[in-house]
Each structure stands twice: as structure tokens, then as C-alpha cells.
Scaffold this motif. Structure first.
Motif, PDB file in Angstrom:
ATOM      1  N   GLY A 266       0.994  -1.070   0.049  1.00  0.00           N
ATOM      2  CA  GLY A 266      -0.082   0.079   0.099  1.00  0.00           C
ATOM      3  C   GLY A 266       0.878   1.225   0.149  1.00  0.00           C
ATOM      4  N   GLU A 267       0.320   2.298   0.382  1.00  0.00           N
ATOM      5  CA  GLU A 267       0.977   3.550   0.627  1.00  0.00           C
ATOM      6  C   GLU A 267       0.509   4.385   1.832  1.00  0.00           C
ATOM      7  N   LEU A 268       1.623   5.329   2.152  1.00  0.00           N
ATOM      8  CA  LEU A 268       1.302   6.045   3.293  1.00  0.00           C
ATOM      9  C   LEU A 268       1.590   7.585   2.948  1.00  0.00           C
ATOM     10  N   LEU A 269       0.403   8.232   3.165  1.00  0.00           N
ATOM     11  CA  LEU A 269       0.889   9.643   3.131  1.00  0.00           C
ATOM     12  C   LEU A 269       0.796  10.450   4.240  1.00  0.00           C
TER      13      LEU A 269
ATOM     14  N   ARG B 208      -3.306   4.275   2.164  1.00  0.00           N
ATOM     15  CA  ARG B 208      -4.068   3.867   1.063  1.00  0.00           C
ATOM     16  C   ARG B 208      -3.737   2.486   0.594  1.00  0.00           C
ATOM     17  N   PRO B 209      -4.852   2.002   0.141  1.00  0.00           N
ATOM     18  CA  PRO B 209      -4.477   0.506  -0.399  1.00  0.00           C
ATOM     19  C   PRO B 209      -4.117   0.780  -1.925  1.00  0.00           C
ATOM     20  N   LYS B 210      -3.376  -0.146  -2.398  1.00  0.00           N
ATOM     21  CA  LYS B 210      -2.796  -0.161  -3.866  1.00  0.00           C
ATOM     22  C   LYS B 210      -3.294  -1.277  -4.726  1.00  0.00           C
ATOM     23  N   GLY B 211      -4.433  -0.925  -5.470  1.00  0.00           N
ATOM     24  CA  GLY B 211      -4.768  -2.111  -6.105  1.00  0.00           C
ATOM     25  C   GLY B 211      -5.626  -3.086  -5.239  1.00  0.00           C
TER      26      GLY B 211
ATOM     27  N   SER C 269       4.972  11.044   0.570  1.00  0.00           N
ATOM     28  CA  SER C 269       4.372   9.914   0.312  1.00  0.00           C
ATOM     29  C   SER C 269       5.376   8.502   0.274  1.00  0.00           C
ATOM     30  N   VAL C 270       4.749   7.683   1.090  1.00  0.00           N
ATOM     31  CA  VAL C 270       5.827   6.362   1.345  1.00  0.00           C
ATOM     32  C   VAL C 270       4.787   5.236   0.791  1.00  0.00           C
ATOM     33  N   ARG C 271       5.705   4.767  -0.318  1.00  0.00           N
ATOM     34  CA  ARG C 271       5.099   3.594  -0.943  1.00  0.00           C
ATOM     35  C   ARG C 271       5.863   2.273  -0.394  1.00  0.00           C
TER      36      ARG C 271
END
Length: 275
Positions: A43-46, A75-78, A55-57
Motif C-alpha cells: 500500500g501507501e502512506l501519505l 491508502r491501499p494499492k490495487g 508519500s511512502v510507498r
């Protein structure tokens, strides 16, 4: 930390080795009490701190300095849900580490780097550190205290290998100056901080905090914060036209029912009846 309405799973080992596994995107407001390393493995962290955004992916790591406030949005990714590990480097641990280390290896005349959000490069040290921690959040096996201690030491070693100037930040043990209580509370009333945490963030012991607070208000600190939250909520709904369902989260209430009960007790009617 204040959670949003979606569900999450948190695994906390000794308050230093924390993993989050969120089903949906969630937003958190958080006071960073101790230095932290945050590693996102899906996922991802803003992260927002003042005017700074990062933004940390997946596969990326960021260092968060202590004693400041951030907003975090997962944030989920896909099909990947958000998952991350937070490694807390407490003042006590860092002081013990510093006492044991060879000080001659630390260069002099260094200048501290700017910023409270510092992106860490994917070095073998950083990647290897967190890769070895991931399995503990995918199983029921709890890491031992000895292992946690070793991982903390490994984290400091990795940070110093990336940038030796980080030693200025990591080994700064100067006590914070006292800051104005009302300024701090007016800026942070919406966070679910204990009185001990408020005292610490304002550079006081708990007893000194309580004594100083009596000089500025006849209310107890808990009552002052509640009144501030309710007054702010009233203004947001009445003056700004905000929804009750949004306002209770923004002003620090844990649930809509808690907010409604407190509001009715204060004003004599439900927040939905504000004209």
C-alpha cells in the motif's frame, strides 16, 4: 492516535515494534513522542507535517523526528491493503545505546539536517532490518524482548550508516524548554493525549503541569479540553455548516454517540438541532 471509522488490526510488541494492517484507507492524527522509523511493505502512506508532505510507498522507509505532530493517511494499492511497521526509538533506549557505544567514531563539527520527515534510502541495512520483522506480523509468534532490543540496535546502526549526521538527532538528550500551555492545548486539543503526554510535550513533569494549569484556568485540564472540543464543534456546525458526522472526528471524539451525549449535556440539545 485517533482512528477513523474503518476497521484496522494493530500488533504492538512492547510499544516499540508496532505493525498496522488496515482493510481500508484510514486517516490518523498523531503526536510523535519518540523518534520512529516507518516502513511500508504494502500500500501507501501519505504523511503531512505542516507544509511538508511525503508519500511512502511499498518498500520505502521514512524517519520521523520526535516531538511534533503529523497527519497520516493509509491508502491501499490495487488489491493490496495497507501494511506498515513502526519502529519506536525511545529516549531511554537511545541514551543506553549512546552510553555503550564508542564515542570516538562520531565525528565532530557536524550540522544537523533539516526537516522532521526524512526519507531513508533502500540500503541493504534498512531493507534487511524490516524484511526480518515482517514474519512476526504474519504469524502468532511473538518476538522476544532480546530480539526487539537487537532490532532497535540494528535500526540505529542502519541510520548511522546511511548518514552519520543523524547522530546529532538520535543522541540529542537535552530536555525541551517549557512551552506555553494554552498555545499547546489550543493547537492540539483534538488529539487523544493523556495528561502525562501533554506534560511531556510541554517540557514539564505531570505535577508541574497540573500546578501550572491551575494558574491559567479554574477548570480541570480534562474539563478544559472537553469544553474546547464542544465549543469548536458548535462553531464548525453552526458557522461553517459542517456535518455532525464529520465534526465529531475533527474535534477529537471517539464516536458519534460520545459526541452527541457530551454535546447535549453541555448545551441542552442534540448537535443535529443546531439552527
Amino acid at each position: 492516535m485517533k482512528q477513523s471509522k474503518s476497521e484496522s488490526l494493530a500488533l504492538n510488541y512492547s510499544d516499540v515494534f508496532v505493525g498496522f494492517n488496515f482493510k481500508d484507507g484510514e486517516t490518523y492524527m498523531h503526536m510523535v513522542k519518540d523518534h520512529m522509523l516507518v516502513y511500508v511493505y504494502s500500500g501507501e502512506l501519505l504523511i503531512v507535517e505542516g507544509k511538508s508532505k511525503m508519500s511512502v510507498r511499498s518498500g520505502e522507509c521514512v524517519f520521523l523526528r520526535k516531538s511534533h505532530r503529523i497527519d497520516m493517511t493509509s491508502r491501499p494499492k490495487g488489491k493490496e491493503q495497507f501494511r506498515a511497521i513502526f519502529l519506536v526509538l525511545s529516549r531511554k533506549f537511545l541514551r543506553e545505546y549512546y552510553c555503550r557505544m564508542d564515542k570516538s567514531k562520531l565525528p565532530t563539527g557536524l550540522e544537523d539536517c533539516d526537516g522532521n520527515l526524512i526519507e531513508e534510502p533502500p540500503t541493504p541495512d534498512i531493507t534487511g532490518l524490516f524484511s526480518s520483522m515482517v514474519p512476526y506480523f504474519d504469524s502468532t509468534i511473538k518476538p522476544t524482548e532480546e530480539l526487539i532490543e537487537l532490532k532497535l540496535q540494528e535500526a540505529v546502526h542502519a541510520l548511522l550508516n546511511v548518514d552519520i549526521t543523524s547522530s546529532i538527532t538520535l543522541f540529542d538528550f537535552v530536555e525541551p524548554w517549557k512551552i506555553d500551555l494554552l498555545d499547546f492545548l489550543n493547537e492540539n486539543y483534538m488529539y487523544n493525549l493523556s495528561l502525562e503526554e501533554v506534560a511531556s510535550f510541554t517540557g514539564r513533569s505531570l505535577s508541574t503541569f497540573k500546578r501550572d494549569f491551575k494558574k491559567i484556568s479554574d477548570l480541570s485540564p480534562e474539563r478544559w479540553i472537553m469544553k474546547k472540543r464542544l465549543e469548536t464543534a458548535y462553531k464548525k456546525i453552526h458557522d461553517e455548516g459542517k456535518k455532525v458526522s464529520d465534526t465529531y472526528l475533527e474535534t477529537g471524539f471517539k464516536s458519534l454517540s460520545h459526541f452527541s451525549t457530551a454535546f447535549k449535556k453541555e448545551y441542552g440539545y442534540a448537535p443535529t438541532n443546531i439552527n
